[in-house]
Motif scaffolding. Structure first.
Motif, short mmCIF file in Angstrom:
data_model
loop_
_atom_site.label_atom_id
_atom_site.label_comp_id
_atom_site.label_asym_id
_atom_site.label_seq_id
_atom_site.Cartn_x
_atom_site.Cartn_y
_atom_site.Cartn_z
N SER A 610 0.84 -1.19 0.00
CA SER A 610 0.00 0.00 0.00
C SER A 610 0.88 1.25 0.00
O SER A 610 2.07 1.18 0.31
N VAL A 612 1.01 5.34 1.42
CA VAL A 612 0.42 6.17 2.45
C VAL A 612 1.12 7.52 2.48
O VAL A 612 2.35 7.62 2.35
N THR A 614 1.04 11.08 4.99
CA THR A 614 0.61 11.50 6.32
C THR A 614 1.03 12.93 6.59
O THR A 614 2.16 13.32 6.28
N VAL A 632 -4.39 11.21 7.03
CA VAL A 632 -3.79 10.06 6.35
C VAL A 632 -4.54 9.79 5.06
O VAL A 632 -5.76 9.58 5.07
N ILE A 634 -4.52 6.98 2.17
CA ILE A 634 -4.00 5.63 1.98
C ILE A 634 -4.54 5.05 0.68
O ILE A 634 -5.73 5.15 0.39
N VAL A 649 -6.52 2.33 10.25
CA VAL A 649 -5.66 3.51 10.18
C VAL A 649 -5.68 4.25 11.51
O VAL A 649 -4.62 4.68 12.01
N PRO A 708 0.06 -0.42 7.36
CA PRO A 708 0.55 0.74 6.60
C PRO A 708 0.27 2.11 7.22
O PRO A 708 0.98 3.06 6.92
N GLY A 709 -0.75 2.25 8.06
CA GLY A 709 -1.05 3.56 8.62
C GLY A 709 -0.05 4.03 9.67
O GLY A 709 -0.06 5.21 10.05
#
Length: 746
Positions: A610, A612, A614, A632, A634, A649, A708-709
């Motif tokens: 993924s 991301v 931020t 975020v 994504i 997330v 992934p978050g």
């Protein structure tokens, strides 16, 4: 906030028939349709109308009961990530059955469930993307068999029938039959050779929010976790581990006193520990804590020993002093020439501490030896077949004699992988054998902290070259230390451990000369997979150094990222999306509506398939960073349940922020100093920021969601703190630094 942008420019639609092996059919059981398939596993979602070639065996099991409830035996372990709900949505989509009618259980160990590249584990944010195609075919195959059964009963052509949730309909006669009424007949049919998958444009449940199937039972206390389980005739045990790994139990100074304590059954010496078995766990714990043990030093050359003089500071100094060049993980262009020709070269080193998992449920296990020499083991785990093999080795029996029961996990984060030195299952197997009764072991929080498989202490050094306009032209990074992947899956000679360099290697920015290497320095501690693994610290290292390069070149870090992502439309779109989500990028410092001075930081990450982006907004309070908002964006490629994505997330932001601000394990004299949460603070509720999520569904291959978050949070926060204070933080957690606002900074 949860907005979905759908961009299917690179998507394939569904509908192509899929081959199914006839020998996968299991037959009827108590009037139920029970299916087990040899299923083709193709990487792309099928489309068109042509058959596809057969592929290696991928099995899943689906049971439709006479009352039309549906049992799905999941290859994966539910640990709060929502996998049960997601799989029910996928199978239900193709079966044409409401996911709310599903009961999802963890499948037992067995070759049928090896759906992750010939293996089976729950981790790496891999469950849905590893099983998406398989689960669709399970549902589609069962639906076709139900249609055939209805056609035979009504004596009508199968193509004159359709389905609606849970029922087969014959439109011409307006007749319907519930799936449960057809289950027994359908079970007598052969598995179809090909099945057509539902076109994505017709999806009703995939890609839509759907309430968690387990939410009510978890909220009302109906779910039984490993720590809740009981077995008839069971004794309970508590342990006391040696102060330092490698030490062994010697003499007991008060053995008679402890044996006479209420409820005590027996005292046992184990590898690196002692245990008391008692009628109740509190009896066992009080007794084992009362036991006065003389701990002996390990023999010369013993394995698994942490030296008496080992410390976090010493480890950090060891890593900093270790020269390169290490093993290359990425090499593009000529970094030596690029740095030599740069107008300016920037250097920096970063570190991040050991971390424990700190899961809600303490480790536990139950073992029962049976009269026929088999072993039942109730054990929270992420990899049933791996644990079955490991338990068999400890027990001295073959894996087929170990019946492993896998309860839901009361916490995840990589804690439940196969770390025999960091898990109570070897102890409980030995104790149950010794006392001749079932035994349950629970580690106290102190013993868990003492023996957790930790995230390794990380260290990385960077060199970056800028041209005359302040644009990066070369970057060299060396990650120094050890990683969990090679530790548990085998180290390849002269090869970088990917878990030691992920988050540094293969970043998307268009820097022409790049080199990333791993300088191996083995760690004496037991290392574990922590949520987002190497990304959890390496993205902090890289993305904060990127901002240092931007500052040195007098570039805005957000705009510089956009510039270097000009040829990466997926990443550029995501960065623009998070900027828009935050109301427009502004670095600051600026004055917020409440009068506080604030600034923002930005970071990118590419974990587990993924992408991301931020942004974090930070102010200072009493010299500490306070995070108000985290935005975020994504892009997991394609999605199953946006509500679960948003929840994941939010969870990842909380853990990422906790690690950035507070969490740290410090070793002194070979032992971790924190033994409970009083000395290992985690993020309190009043420091949790508002989290805003935008899902960008680009149609790229499906990526992960659970981890992934997290990786973008520490660098985004650190970059915001630097913008606000002028102080660059190169060592986590931020709580080690008392900050002051930079005078006159704009």
């Amino acid at each position: 906030m949860n907005r979905i942008i759908r961009d299917h420019s690179s998507t394939t639609s569904a509908g192509r028939p899929v081959n199914l092996s006839r020998r996968g059919f299991l037959g009827a059981a108590a009037g139920a349709l029970v299916l087990g398939f040899d299923l083709p596993g193709t990487k792309a979602v099928a489309q068109g109308a042509a058959p596809v070639a057969k592929a290696p065996n991928v099995a899943a099991f689906l049971e439709i009961r006479p009352d039309s409830t549906i049992l799905l035996r999941s290859p994966f372990i539910e640990g709060g990530q929502g996998i049960s709900t997601a799989l029910a949505q996928i199978v239900g989509e193709e079966l044409d059955a409401d996911p709310a009618t599903f009961v999802v259980e963890c499948a037992p160990p067995g070759a049928d469930y090896l759906v992750v590249g010939g293996a089976r584990f729950t981790g790496g944010s891999f469950s849905v993307r590893a099983s998406y195609a398989t689960m669709r075919r399970v549902g589609a195959s069962a639906r076709q068999m139900l249609l055939q059964a209805a056609a035979a009963r009504w004596r009508v052509p199968a193509d004159s029938l359709s389905t609606e949730p849970g029922r087969v309909r014959h439109a011409a006669s307006n007749r319907t039959l519930a799936y449960g009424e057809l289950a027994a007949d359908a079970a007598k049919l052969p598995v179809p050779e090909t099945v057509a998958l539902r076109p994505e444009k017709d999806f009703r449940w995939i890609g839509k929010p759907f309430a968690r199937l387990d939410a009510r039972d978890k909220s009302t206390g109906k779910v039984s976790y490993g720590i809740d389980l009981k077995v008839d005739g069971m004794l309970q045990a508590a342990v006391q581990h040696a102060p330092r790994r490698g030490q062994e139990p010697g003499a007991f100074a008060n053995e008679a006193e402890v044996k006479a304590m209420p409820g005590v059954h027996s005292i046992h010496r184990l590898a690196g520990a002692v245990a008391v078995v008692a009628e109740r766990w509190w009896y066992a714990r009080r007794a084992v804590e009362t036991l006065k043990v003389t701990w002996t030093e390990p023999a010369a050359g013993a394995q698994g020993v942490v030296p008496a003089n080992f410390s976090s500071e010493g480890r950090k100094a060891q890593l900093a002093a270790m020269p390169g060049p290490g093993f290359d993980a990425e090499k593009v262009g000529d970094v030596t020439a690029g740095l030599a020709g740069a107008g300016r070269v920037i250097t920096a080193s970063y570190d991040a501490p050991y971390l424990v998992h700190g899961q809600l449920e303490p480790p536990s296990a139950i073992a029962r030896w049976n009269a026929d020499g088999t072993l039942d083991l109730w054990l929270p785990n992420q990899a049933p077949e791996m644990f079955q093999a490991a338990a068999a080795k400890v027990a001295g029996i073959t894996p087929d004699k170990v019946k492993l029961h896998s309860p839901p996990l009361g916490g995840f984060f990589g804690r439940h992988f196969v770390y025999p030195p960091a898990n109570p299952f070897p102890q409980v197997i030995q104790l149950a054998k010794a006392v001749g009764r079932p035994v349950k072991v629970i580690w106290s929080r102190e013993e868990e902290f003492s023996r957790d498989a930790m995230r390794p202490l990380g260290f990385a050094r960077f060199k970056g070259g800028l041209d005359k306009d302040g644009i990066p032209v070369a970057i060299e990074a060396e990650a120094v230390g050890d990683g969990p992947l090679a530790r548990w899956f085998g180290r390849k000679p002269d090869t970088a451990d990917s878990s030691a360099v992920e988050g540094i290697a293969e970043k998307p920015y268009a820097i022409p000369h790049r080199r990333v290497a791993h300088v191996l320095v083995e760690d004496p501690n037991v290392l574990g997979f922590w949520r987002s693994v190497g990304h959890s610290m390496n993205d902090f290292f890289y993305e904060t150094f990127f901002d240092e390069l931007a500052d040195a070149g007098r570039q805005d870090p957000y705009q510089l990222r956009l510039r270097l992502l000009a040829d990466k439309p997926r990443h550029k779109t995501l960065l623009e999306a998070v900027g828009e989500l935050s109301g427009g990028w502004k670095r600051g410092p600026f004055t917020a509506a409440d009068g506080s001075k604030r600034a923002r930081g930005v970071a990118m990450a590419s974990p587990f398939g993924s992408e991301v982006a931020t942004i974090a907004e930070v102010s200072l309070k009493d010299g500490a960073g306070r995070v108000h908002d985290v935005w975020v964006a994504i892009d997991p490629g394609r999605i199953v349940n946006p509500a679960i994505i948003e929840s994941q997330v939010n969870s990842a932001v909380a853990l990422g922020l906790s690690s950035a601000l507070l969490e740290e394990i410090v070793f002194v004299d070979g032992a971790p100093q924190a033994r409970n949460f009083d000395a290992y603070p985690i993020l309190p509720p009043d420091r949790m920021p508002r989290v805003h999520v935008r899902i960008v569904e680009s149609g790229a291959p499906m990526g992960g969601i659970g981890e992934p978050g997290l990786p973008g949070v520490p660098p985004a926060v650190a970059n915001a703190v630097a913008a606000l204070t002028g102080q660059r933080v190169r060592s986590l957690p931020l709580s080690k630094v008392k900050f002051e606002e930079a005078a006159g900074r704009t």
